[in-house]
Scaffold this motif. Sequence first.
Motif, PDB file in Angstrom:
ATOM      1  N   GLN A 158       0.808  -1.217   0.000  1.00 43.45           N
ATOM      2  CA  GLN A 158       0.000   0.000   0.000  1.00 43.45           C
ATOM      3  C   GLN A 158       0.846   1.274   0.000  1.00 43.45           C
ATOM      4  OE1 GLN A 158      -2.445  -0.546   3.480  1.00 43.45           O
ATOM      5  NE2 GLN A 158      -3.370  -2.415   2.669  1.00 43.45           N
ATOM      6  N   GLU A 159       2.013   1.231   0.654  1.00 43.03           N
ATOM      7  CA  GLU A 159       2.789   2.453   0.841  1.00 43.03           C
ATOM      8  C   GLU A 159       3.887   2.682  -0.201  1.00 43.03           C
ATOM      9  OE1 GLU A 159       2.187   4.869   2.969  1.00 43.03           O
ATOM     10  OE2 GLU A 159       0.519   3.863   3.959  1.00 43.03           O
ATOM     11  N   LEU A 160       4.573   1.645  -0.623  1.00 45.26           N
ATOM     12  CA  LEU A 160       5.676   1.845  -1.566  1.00 45.26           C
ATOM     13  C   LEU A 160       5.228   2.498  -2.875  1.00 45.26           C
ATOM     14  CD1 LEU A 160       7.907  -1.345  -1.105  1.00 45.26           C
ATOM     15  CD2 LEU A 160       8.556   1.033  -0.660  1.00 45.26           C
ATOM     16  N   PRO A 161       4.084   2.092  -3.466  1.00 43.91           N
ATOM     17  CA  PRO A 161       3.683   2.711  -4.739  1.00 43.91           C
ATOM     18  C   PRO A 161       3.426   4.218  -4.655  1.00 43.91           C
ATOM     19  CG  PRO A 161       2.529   0.633  -4.433  1.00 43.91           C
ATOM     20  CD  PRO A 161       3.201   0.953  -3.122  1.00 43.91           C
ATOM     21  N   LYS A 162       3.237   4.745  -3.450  1.00 47.42           N
ATOM     22  CA  LYS A 162       3.000   6.183  -3.312  1.00 47.42           C
ATOM     23  C   LYS A 162       4.242   7.005  -3.631  1.00 47.42           C
ATOM     24  CE  LYS A 162      -0.459   5.493   0.350  1.00 47.42           C
ATOM     25  NZ  LYS A 162      -0.792   5.739   1.788  1.00 47.42           N
ATOM     26  N   TRP A 163       5.410   6.356  -3.609  1.00 42.04           N
ATOM     27  CA  TRP A 163       6.676   7.060  -3.807  1.00 42.04           C
ATOM     28  C   TRP A 163       7.083   7.003  -5.278  1.00 42.04           C
ATOM     29  CZ3 TRP A 163       9.154   9.491   0.334  1.00 42.04           C
ATOM     30  CH2 TRP A 163       8.569   9.255   1.590  1.00 42.04           C
ATOM     31  N   ASP A 164       6.296   7.682  -6.118  1.00 38.68           N
ATOM     32  CA  ASP A 164       6.539   7.631  -7.565  1.00 38.68           C
ATOM     33  C   ASP A 164       6.727   9.007  -8.178  1.00 38.68           C
ATOM     34  OD1 ASP A 164       3.984   8.616  -7.321  1.00 38.68           O
ATOM     35  OD2 ASP A 164       3.017   7.099  -8.582  1.00 38.68           O
ATOM     36  N   ILE A 165       6.989   9.995  -7.313  1.00 38.58           N
ATOM     37  CA  ILE A 165       7.105  11.378  -7.792  1.00 38.58           C
ATOM     38  C   ILE A 165       8.524  11.890  -7.585  1.00 38.58           C
ATOM     39  CG2 ILE A 165       6.328  13.765  -7.452  1.00 38.58           C
ATOM     40  CD1 ILE A 165       3.629  12.645  -6.567  1.00 38.58           C
ATOM     41  N   ALA A 166       9.074  12.527  -8.577  1.00 40.07           N
ATOM     42  CA  ALA A 166      10.371  13.199  -8.476  1.00 40.07           C
ATOM     43  C   ALA A 166      10.313  14.446  -9.339  1.00 40.07           C
ATOM     44  CB  ALA A 166      11.494  12.277  -8.937  1.00 40.07           C
TER      45      ALA A 166
END
Length: 265
Positions: free
Chosen positions: A225-233
């Motif tokens: 649930q949490e890892l996919p949220k980190w897709d922004i740079a």
Amino acid sequence: MKAFSIVLLAATLTLAAINDPCTAGSTPGICLTTASCSSSGGTSHVGFCPNDPTNVQCCTKSCGAGGVCRFTSSCTSGNTVSGLCPGPDNFKCCLPASSGCGAPAVNAATIALIKKFEGFVASPSPDPIGLPTVGYGHLCQTKNCAEVPFSFPLTEAEASTLLNSDLKTYEACITKDIVSSVRLNDNQYGALCSWAFNEGCGAAGSSTLIARLNAGQDPDAVAAQELPKWDIAGGKVLQGLVNRRAAEVALFKTPSSVIAHPPHC
């Protein structure tokens, strides 16, 4: 006479000491069934839990580097590690004050994942958001990456050495930020180190992901649930990060019998 027998039986049951502390000679232990003790790798000692049935004996166990399983209230060093001892949560591996559990190195699957998504760069070059990097994702700290102890262009072997050195920082912060009651296998641990390597220790340490793990929530569910949220740079979603997070979730969910956290000293 019958009433007296009932009272005596009640008193005997009251004195039962399962999960109570005991001492076998000078070694601290816990009163457990012999089956529970042996299944956890401990040693049972007769005669130190006298109020219990014969199959309940004083269980002692060595652990870690020079450690012994004991109740946390009696661990004078305060240096305890969970997950290595039988019995209740407050019966832990007590390590000497001078001994520490260093962060374990990530496994080969993690290294392969990081190399795949970072790519090999022989000489300092801007990454997708313009930051100067070299090797396998080494972010330059000085002009022309002068801190790198190799000349450019790097060989792949040199880049691998640099990556292993860089990863020590992220292995250490993941190990430190996740409480010792959370057990992670080497794939779960490696996936989180890959994520921290990509996003930074500060971001990882203050994340909801780490907070949820430390709160005792199911690790696989938290990672998914949490890892996919980190897709922004750079203020936008990057497909490369979407793909990397998916790969990290897949690695996290890959079964393994090797426990990496808490570290075994």
